[in-house]
Enzyme design. Structure first.
Site, short mmCIF file in Angstrom:
data_model
loop_
_atom_site.label_atom_id
_atom_site.label_comp_id
_atom_site.label_asym_id
_atom_site.label_seq_id
_atom_site.Cartn_x
_atom_site.Cartn_y
_atom_site.Cartn_z
N MET A 22 -38.44 -22.61 -21.14
CA MET A 22 -39.12 -21.93 -22.29
C MET A 22 -38.62 -20.63 -22.26
SD MET A 22 -41.53 -24.12 -23.77
CE MET A 22 -43.01 -23.10 -23.89
N GLY A 25 -34.42 -18.96 -25.58
CA GLY A 25 -33.74 -18.64 -27.00
C GLY A 25 -33.08 -19.99 -27.74
N LYS A 26 -33.59 -21.24 -27.14
CA LYS A 26 -32.86 -22.43 -27.71
C LYS A 26 -32.89 -22.55 -29.46
CE LYS A 26 -35.34 -24.99 -25.24
NZ LYS A 26 -36.33 -23.78 -24.81
N ASP A 92 -34.56 -29.82 -33.56
CA ASP A 92 -35.19 -28.99 -32.68
C ASP A 92 -36.14 -30.00 -31.45
OD1 ASP A 92 -35.38 -26.50 -31.42
OD2 ASP A 92 -37.24 -26.10 -32.57
N GLU A 93 -36.46 -29.21 -30.58
CA GLU A 93 -37.41 -29.81 -29.55
C GLU A 93 -37.18 -31.47 -29.24
OE1 GLU A 93 -39.04 -28.01 -27.96
OE2 GLU A 93 -39.45 -26.41 -29.18
N ALA A 94 -36.03 -31.66 -28.92
CA ALA A 94 -35.44 -33.09 -29.00
C ALA A 94 -36.09 -33.79 -27.79
CB ALA A 94 -33.91 -32.99 -28.85
N CYS A 184 -39.32 -18.29 -7.77
CA CYS A 184 -40.62 -18.29 -8.14
C CYS A 184 -41.49 -19.38 -8.78
CB CYS A 184 -40.63 -16.84 -8.99
SG CYS A 184 -39.98 -15.51 -8.50
#
Length: 218
Positions: A22, A25-26, A92-94, A184
């Protein structure tokens, strides 16, 4: 590193996958590539899964609000029907599609289309997300992007969920996730540890003092 074809025969198709966590920059990178193809006079069609309506029903929108017109689809198979005249197909969002997206992307590329796919490679537990591993395997070009860890400031490739939900698919943004580096990352859910992301503002600049400049004329 941006792994993108610099030259390819116009009659051949191929697959490009842009992946990462997340806020890496995809979508912004997908939009950049789509705009370049459009400027070059190629017919570009952008699609996204109907589940993703965070910013708009009719556009693909990045977290920094860069946008392009897009088509919402319920299933991967609809993409083939809606992109028959396209030279470049952007998906997008594959990660939100089922495994049929792998066959669909292969069909498009075999039909001579350039296929640009963007998606999360890992879910909130740090595990491979949906069809993304298969898409990465069949792609000619792969770009992995990184965000900045909200806790340490190091390179981040994990998406830390910071709300109480164990749903596999939880469409969200800054309210639900933080970018985290490996050291983290605390799967599966952690409290928010980074500072809230502030919007860019116009920087305050001190006024310039006027100076008397003597210009000697020859």
């Amino acid at each position: 590193m941006i792994n993108e074809p610099s030259f390819a025969p116009k009659d051949y198709g191929w697959i490009e996958v842009v992946c990462g966590g997340m806020f890496s920059g995809k979508t912004e990178e997908l939009i950049r590539r789509a705009k370049r193809a459009h400027i070059a006079g190629q017919n570009v069609v952008v699609v996204k899964p109907a589940i993703d309506k965070r910013y708009s029903d009719t556009e693909v929108v990045s977290h920094n609000e860069t946008a392009l017109p897009s088509i919402l689809v319920d299933t991967a198979d609809q993409i083939v029907l809606l992109t028959s005249n396209a030279k470049v197909v952007c998906i997008d969002e594959a990660q939100f599609f089922d495994e049929r997206i792998v066959d669909v992307v292969n069909v498009l590329a075999n039909d001579g289309k350039r296929v640009i796919v963007a998606g999360l490679d890992m879910d909130f537990e740090g595990k491979p997300f949906g069809p993304m591993p298969y898409l990465l395997a069949i792609a000619e070009y792969v770009t992995k992007l990184h965000a900045v860890c909200a806790e340490s400031g190091a390179m981040a490739n994990f998406s830390q969920r910071v709300v109480e939900s164990t749903e596999k698919v939880l469409v969200g943004e800054y309210d639900s996730y933080e970018p985290r580096a490996r050291h983290c990352f605390r799967p599966s859910i952690d409290r928010r540890r980074g500072r809230p992301i502030r919007p860019f503002t116009t920087p305050k600049v001190a006024p310039l003092e006027e100076e008397n400049i003597n210009i000697e004329q020859s």
